[in-house]
Design a protein around this motif. Structure first.
Motif, PDB file in Angstrom:
ATOM      1  N   CYS A   3       0.634  -1.444   0.188  1.00 26.39           N
ATOM      2  CA  CYS A   3      -0.191  -0.488  -0.738  1.00 26.39           C
ATOM      3  C   CYS A   3       1.171   1.473   0.013  1.00 26.39           C
ATOM      4  CB  CYS A   3      -0.611   0.221   1.283  1.00 26.39           C
ATOM      5  SG  CYS A   3      -1.564  -1.236   0.996  1.00 26.39           S
ATOM      6  N   GLY A   4       1.254   2.319  -0.912  1.00 28.85           N
ATOM      7  CA  GLY A   4       2.130   2.852  -1.201  1.00 28.85           C
ATOM      8  C   GLY A   4       1.207   3.973  -0.727  1.00 28.85           C
ATOM      9  N   PHE A   5       1.371   5.184   0.645  1.00 25.99           N
ATOM     10  CA  PHE A   5       1.266   6.005   0.504  1.00 25.99           C
ATOM     11  C   PHE A   5       1.416   7.844   0.726  1.00 25.99           C
ATOM     12  CE2 PHE A   5       4.034   5.491   4.268  1.00 25.99           C
ATOM     13  CZ  PHE A   5       3.458   6.732   5.418  1.00 25.99           C
ATOM     14  N   ALA A   6       0.741   8.170   0.701  1.00 25.07           N
ATOM     15  CA  ALA A   6       1.184   9.997   0.758  1.00 25.07           C
ATOM     16  C   ALA A   6       1.156  10.676   1.633  1.00 25.07           C
ATOM     17  CB  ALA A   6       1.187  10.586  -0.351  1.00 25.07           C
ATOM     18  N   ALA A   7       1.711  10.986   2.893  1.00 27.97           N
ATOM     19  CA  ALA A   7       2.054  11.473   4.210  1.00 27.97           C
ATOM     20  C   ALA A   7       1.546  13.037   4.032  1.00 27.97           C
ATOM     21  CB  ALA A   7       3.103  11.240   5.071  1.00 27.97           C
ATOM     22  N   PHE A   8       0.141  12.841   4.006  1.00 34.52           N
ATOM     23  CA  PHE A   8      -0.198  14.520   4.417  1.00 34.52           C
ATOM     24  C   PHE A   8      -0.671  15.179   5.416  1.00 34.52           C
ATOM     25  CE2 PHE A   8      -1.583  13.870  -0.731  1.00 34.52           C
ATOM     26  CZ  PHE A   8      -0.664  13.620  -0.574  1.00 34.52           C
TER      27      PHE A   8
ATOM     28  N   LEU B 299      -1.326  -4.288   7.825  1.00 38.03           N
ATOM     29  CA  LEU B 299      -1.642  -2.923   6.413  1.00 38.03           C
ATOM     30  C   LEU B 299      -0.216  -2.522   5.647  1.00 38.03           C
ATOM     31  CD1 LEU B 299      -5.104  -1.330   5.133  1.00 38.03           C
ATOM     32  CD2 LEU B 299      -2.575  -0.671   4.510  1.00 38.03           C
ATOM     33  N   PRO B 300       0.638  -2.840   5.234  1.00 33.91           N
ATOM     34  CA  PRO B 300       2.289  -2.335   5.362  1.00 33.91           C
ATOM     35  C   PRO B 300       2.570  -1.331   3.904  1.00 33.91           C
ATOM     36  CG  PRO B 300       1.539  -4.173   3.221  1.00 33.91           C
ATOM     37  CD  PRO B 300       0.447  -4.210   4.293  1.00 33.91           C
ATOM     38  N   LEU B 301       2.831  -0.642   4.917  1.00 34.97           N
ATOM     39  CA  LEU B 301       2.398   1.382   4.497  1.00 34.97           C
ATOM     40  C   LEU B 301       3.693   0.625   3.455  1.00 34.97           C
ATOM     41  CD1 LEU B 301       0.491   3.345   6.471  1.00 34.97           C
ATOM     42  CD2 LEU B 301      -0.307   2.196   4.154  1.00 34.97           C
ATOM     43  N   PHE B 302       3.839   1.326   2.923  1.00 39.08           N
ATOM     44  CA  PHE B 302       5.111   1.774   1.579  1.00 39.08           C
ATOM     45  C   PHE B 302       5.254   3.636   1.789  1.00 39.08           C
ATOM     46  CE2 PHE B 302       4.771  -2.695   1.500  1.00 39.08           C
ATOM     47  CZ  PHE B 302       6.301  -3.347   1.387  1.00 39.08           C
ATOM     48  N   GLY B 303       6.580   4.325   1.735  1.00 38.42           N
ATOM     49  CA  GLY B 303       6.416   5.432   1.466  1.00 38.42           C
ATOM     50  C   GLY B 303       6.927   5.758   0.096  1.00 38.42           C
ATOM     51  N   LEU B 304       6.380   6.812  -0.394  1.00 37.79           N
ATOM     52  CA  LEU B 304       6.950   6.683  -2.070  1.00 37.79           C
ATOM     53  C   LEU B 304       7.106   8.390  -2.356  1.00 37.79           C
ATOM     54  CD1 LEU B 304       4.022   7.714  -2.834  1.00 37.79           C
ATOM     55  CD2 LEU B 304       3.520   5.685  -2.614  1.00 37.79           C
ATOM     56  N   TYR B 305       7.337   8.791  -3.857  1.00 37.91           N
ATOM     57  CA  TYR B 305       8.103   9.926  -4.506  1.00 37.91           C
ATOM     58  C   TYR B 305       7.103  10.353  -5.230  1.00 37.91           C
ATOM     59  CZ  TYR B 305      10.006  13.932  -5.520  1.00 37.91           C
ATOM     60  OH  TYR B 305       9.993  15.570  -5.517  1.00 37.91           O
ATOM     61  N   GLY B 306       6.670  11.397  -6.004  1.00 39.44           N
ATOM     62  CA  GLY B 306       6.574  11.692  -6.917  1.00 39.44           C
ATOM     63  C   GLY B 306       5.923  12.763  -7.333  1.00 39.44           C
ATOM     64  N   SER B 307       5.730  13.188  -8.404  1.00 38.05           N
ATOM     65  CA  SER B 307       5.359  14.994  -8.513  1.00 38.05           C
ATOM     66  C   SER B 307       4.384  15.108 -10.366  1.00 38.05           C
ATOM     67  CB  SER B 307       6.372  15.821  -8.380  1.00 38.05           C
ATOM     68  OG  SER B 307       6.997  15.644  -9.226  1.00 38.05           O
ATOM     69  N   SER B 308       3.696  15.762  -9.836  1.00 39.35           N
ATOM     70  CA  SER B 308       3.076  16.150 -11.843  1.00 39.35           C
ATOM     71  C   SER B 308       3.866  15.638 -13.112  1.00 39.35           C
ATOM     72  CB  SER B 308       2.684  16.688 -11.749  1.00 39.35           C
ATOM     73  OG  SER B 308       1.350  17.231 -11.128  1.00 39.35           O
ATOM     74  N   GLU B 309       5.160  16.406 -12.664  1.00 39.89           N
ATOM     75  CA  GLU B 309       6.622  16.794 -13.580  1.00 39.89           C
ATOM     76  C   GLU B 309       7.270  15.498 -13.982  1.00 39.89           C
ATOM     77  OE1 GLU B 309       5.772  20.104 -11.717  1.00 39.89           O
ATOM     78  OE2 GLU B 309       5.625  18.838 -11.420  1.00 39.89           O
TER      79      GLU B 309
ATOM     80  N   GLN C 273       5.907  12.558 -11.974  1.00 38.49           N
ATOM     81  CA  GLN C 273       5.064  11.173 -12.843  1.00 38.49           C
ATOM     82  C   GLN C 273       4.766  10.741 -11.210  1.00 38.49           C
ATOM     83  OE1 GLN C 273       4.003   8.275 -16.343  1.00 38.49           O
ATOM     84  NE2 GLN C 273       5.575   9.377 -16.670  1.00 38.49           N
ATOM     85  N   ALA C 274       3.976  10.395 -10.450  1.00 35.94           N
ATOM     86  CA  ALA C 274       3.396   9.764  -8.722  1.00 35.94           C
ATOM     87  C   ALA C 274       4.667   8.119  -9.393  1.00 35.94           C
ATOM     88  CB  ALA C 274       2.354  10.007  -8.471  1.00 35.94           C
ATOM     89  N   LEU C 275       4.534   7.202  -8.032  1.00 40.60           N
ATOM     90  CA  LEU C 275       5.743   6.543  -8.182  1.00 40.60           C
ATOM     91  C   LEU C 275       6.956   6.451  -9.046  1.00 40.60           C
ATOM     92  CD1 LEU C 275       2.428   3.757  -8.871  1.00 40.60           C
ATOM     93  CD2 LEU C 275       3.153   5.019  -6.537  1.00 40.60           C
ATOM     94  N   PHE C 276       7.197   7.645  -8.397  1.00 43.31           N
ATOM     95  CA  PHE C 276       7.757   7.702  -9.285  1.00 43.31           C
ATOM     96  C   PHE C 276       9.679   7.129  -8.738  1.00 43.31           C
ATOM     97  CE2 PHE C 276      13.142   9.507  -8.539  1.00 43.31           C
ATOM     98  CZ  PHE C 276      13.104   9.537  -9.931  1.00 43.31           C
ATOM     99  N   SER C 277       9.463   6.965  -7.157  1.00 41.48           N
ATOM    100  CA  SER C 277      10.197   5.685  -6.532  1.00 41.48           C
ATOM    101  C   SER C 277       8.715   5.422  -5.179  1.00 41.48           C
ATOM    102  CB  SER C 277      10.992   6.546  -5.577  1.00 41.48           C
ATOM    103  OG  SER C 277      10.684   7.713  -4.810  1.00 41.48           O
ATOM    104  N   ILE C 278       9.628   4.679  -4.374  1.00 44.06           N
ATOM    105  CA  ILE C 278       8.928   3.547  -3.103  1.00 44.06           C
ATOM    106  C   ILE C 278      10.522   2.918  -2.508  1.00 44.06           C
ATOM    107  CG2 ILE C 278       8.331   1.315  -4.220  1.00 44.06           C
ATOM    108  CD1 ILE C 278       5.573   1.888  -3.554  1.00 44.06           C
ATOM    109  N   ALA C 279       9.945   2.917  -1.746  1.00 40.67           N
ATOM    110  CA  ALA C 279      10.192   1.541  -0.617  1.00 40.67           C
ATOM    111  C   ALA C 279       9.869   0.517  -0.765  1.00 40.67           C
ATOM    112  CB  ALA C 279      10.211   2.180   1.289  1.00 40.67           C
ATOM    113  N   ARG C 280      11.534   0.112  -0.513  1.00 43.65           N
ATOM    114  CA  ARG C 280      11.056  -1.678  -0.155  1.00 43.65           C
ATOM    115  C   ARG C 280      10.951  -2.549   0.603  1.00 43.65           C
ATOM    116  NH1 ARG C 280      17.117  -2.471  -3.904  1.00 43.65           N
ATOM    117  NH2 ARG C 280      16.483  -1.127  -6.017  1.00 43.65           N
ATOM    118  N   ALA C 281      10.514  -3.518   0.866  1.00 45.15           N
ATOM    119  CA  ALA C 281      10.222  -4.653   1.746  1.00 45.15           C
ATOM    120  C   ALA C 281      11.200  -4.726   2.368  1.00 45.15           C
ATOM    121  CB  ALA C 281       9.596  -6.117   1.187  1.00 45.15           C
TER     122      ALA C 281
END
Length: 525
Positions: A284-289, A305-315, A317-325
């Motif tokens: 479950c990739g999540f953005a912390a707001f 419920l395994p939450l994974f930090g990620l990163y992205g932007s419109s420029e 794209q989302a899911l540019f990066s994500i943490a690993r298990a």
């Protein structure tokens, strides 16, 4: 992998159905046919290469068909947030030059016709007609037709005019002045990144599935959607997020992946007492707001419920990066992670020296990747400012490199606010306030109000004889007509002047002091 969007649908090991919308299934063959019918329909409306189509829809199969059909014709789709109101819609139509808008007839409490009635037709001269989904017409300044592409026989599609390196999709992003900029992506940037997401997440069409609960109009929702189309997996779609339907789909269909905000996952967990309700969930990739996201992640982890930090932007794209298990839990929930694409490069620049920063040193994140946008649509000056001489995107985000190939996102460098899950420029709200009677100037800051990020406005009244000071109720009512609800200030305070600091570069408003003033006022209340 081909750089065409259509290639994502033709994944060899794909399973059916491709989509499930509220219990209705759409196979990949049916999706391809709907795309062809939509391309024929768009051509009949006079849409061709380079023409812009605004799509103002909730998550539905028509949205996907319109994007892929526009690619087929060489046309461009501009994504319109369903939470936008008249000022935002008018700005988007004007800047994009949209020739056609495909719009919902109605959805829950959103009155699309009433919003469009507030858009002055002369401000958007390029718009020729509306195409309505779910009705023959809605009251509007423009001619209306019914979007009936799926109802017609499928004649031969028009000759393809697609160029995989020209704009095909425009996202909105926060700007420093009133109204958002338009981030242009091509078929190549979208399709290449979708394939990278499928590979990096090691998605299997027969083993994995997606709960798509984010809006397609944003890069977070669209990127996850395209990634799972590329993987050939089944996608269960919510037309708009609600926790109860999301919980039901997660439980009944053994969903393995979902992406959303921390608040979405918080609401889902709150509806079930089961100690480990989702044993099949893998990511479950999540953005912390929101405040308290670390505590949420710990609770989610304890309940399976395994939450994974990620990163992205419109420029980029989302899911540019994500943490690993394999990452330690404290690292896994941080924003950032490992780039999806092996061809992506992340570096950090020291904001004080201007030199590239060493590992562990915070600075502005810069990114070069196949997912990088083409530029800001019809805004070459903003594009030049955002791209370095060697082709890296200046993100405006602060972070640091870990040294193992991953990175950490820390915070925004500028004054942009994260409200309702969206990045919002203060200037957009400030300009609307300054257009109100009795307001000479305005400043807007974000604060933590009862665990939620909200904005607070300070206004200087107009110095005119017999002019009554602006009233909060009237200003709020005006803004509710013009802006999405999450942009409307929770409080509006009248002040004689803003706190400022004199510097070598001029007088600067002390935004930190404004935030402190806002919290002091709220506490006093």
């Amino acid at each position: 992998m081909s750089a065409k969007l259509q290639s994502l649908i033709q994944a060899g090991a794909a399973v059916d159905p491709a989509f499930v919308f509220d219990g209705t299934t759409v196979s990949r063959a049916e999706l391809s046919e709907k795309i062809e019918r939509t391309a024929t329909w768009l051509a009949a409306q006079g849409i061709g290469k380079g023409d812009v189509v605004a799509v103002w829809l909730v998550n539905r199969i028509e949205w996907i068909a319109l994007l892929f059909a526009a690619a087929r014709l060489g046309a461009v789709v501009v994504a319109v947030n369903t939470r936008y109101r008249s000022a935002e819609v008018a700005h988007l139509l004007k800047v994009s030059g949209a020739k056609l808008m495909v719009v919902e007839a109605a959805f829950r409490s959103i009155d699309f016709a009433a919003i469009l009635a507030e858009v002055v037709r002369s401000e958007v001269p390029a718009l020729q007609k509306l195409a309505v989904v779910g009705a023959d017409a809605i009251p509007a300044h423009w001619p209306c037709v019914r979007f009936d592409a799926f109802d017609k026989p499928c004649p031969p599609a028009p000759t393809a005019q697609e160029d995989v390196d020209l704009p095909v999709l425009l996202y909105t992003t926060s700007g420093t002045t009133k109204g958002p900029k338009l981030v242009a992506h091509s078929q190549r940037t979208l399709a290449t990144h979708a394939a990278s997401v499928a590979r990096a997440l090691k998605l299997s069409p027969h083993r994995h599935s997606l709960l798509a609960m984010l809006p397609f109009c944003g890069t977070f929702g669209m990127t996850s959607l395209l990634g799972f189309i590329a993987a050939g997996a089944t996608i269960h779609v919510l037309d708009a997020f609600e926790a109860a339907p999301a919980l039901k789909i997660l439980e009944e269909h053994k969903i393995t992946h979902s992406f959303g905000s921390d608040e979405m996952f918080r609401r889902i967990l709150a509806l079930t007492d089961a100690p480990r309700p989702f044993p099949q969930l893998e990511t479950c990739g999540f953005a912390a707001f929101q405040p308290g996201w670390r505590e949420l992640a710990a609770e989610a982890e304890a309940r399976g419920l395994p939450l994974f930090g990620l990163y992205g932007s419109s420029e980029v794209q989302a899911l540019f990066s994500i943490a690993r298990a394999s990452d330690a839990f404290p690292d896994r929930i941080e924003g950032g992670g490992w780039p999806m694409s092996a061809d992506a490069t992340v570096r950090v620049r020291d904001t004080e020296t201007g030199e590239l920063a060493a590992q562990g040193v915070s600075g502005e994140i810069e990114i070069s990747a196949p997912s990088r946008f083409l530029g800001y649509f019809n805004n070459p000056e903003a594009t030049r400012e955002a791209i370095t001489a060697d082709g890296f995107f200046r993100t405006g985000d602060i972070g640091r490199l870990r040294g193992d190939g991953s990175f950490v996102y820390e915070t925004r460098a500028g004054d942009a606010m994260r409200l309702g899950g969206f990045l919002v420029a203060p200037g957009e709200i400030e300009d609307e306030l300054k257009s109100c009677d009795g307001v000479a100037d305005a400043q807007v800051v974000a604060v933590d109000l009862k665990g939620q990020a909200r904005c607070v406005a300070f206004v200087i009244p107009a110095q005119e004889p017999r002019q009554e000071p602006p009233q909060q109720e009237a200003l709020v009512a005006r803004l509710r007509e013009r802006l999405a609800g999450y942009k409307v200030p929770a409080r509006i305070y009248v002040v004689e002047a803003f706190p400022v600091t004199d510097s070598a570069n001029g007088v600067k408003i002390q935004r930190a002091r404004l935030r402190a003033m806002a919290m002091e006022q709220i506490a006093a209340e």
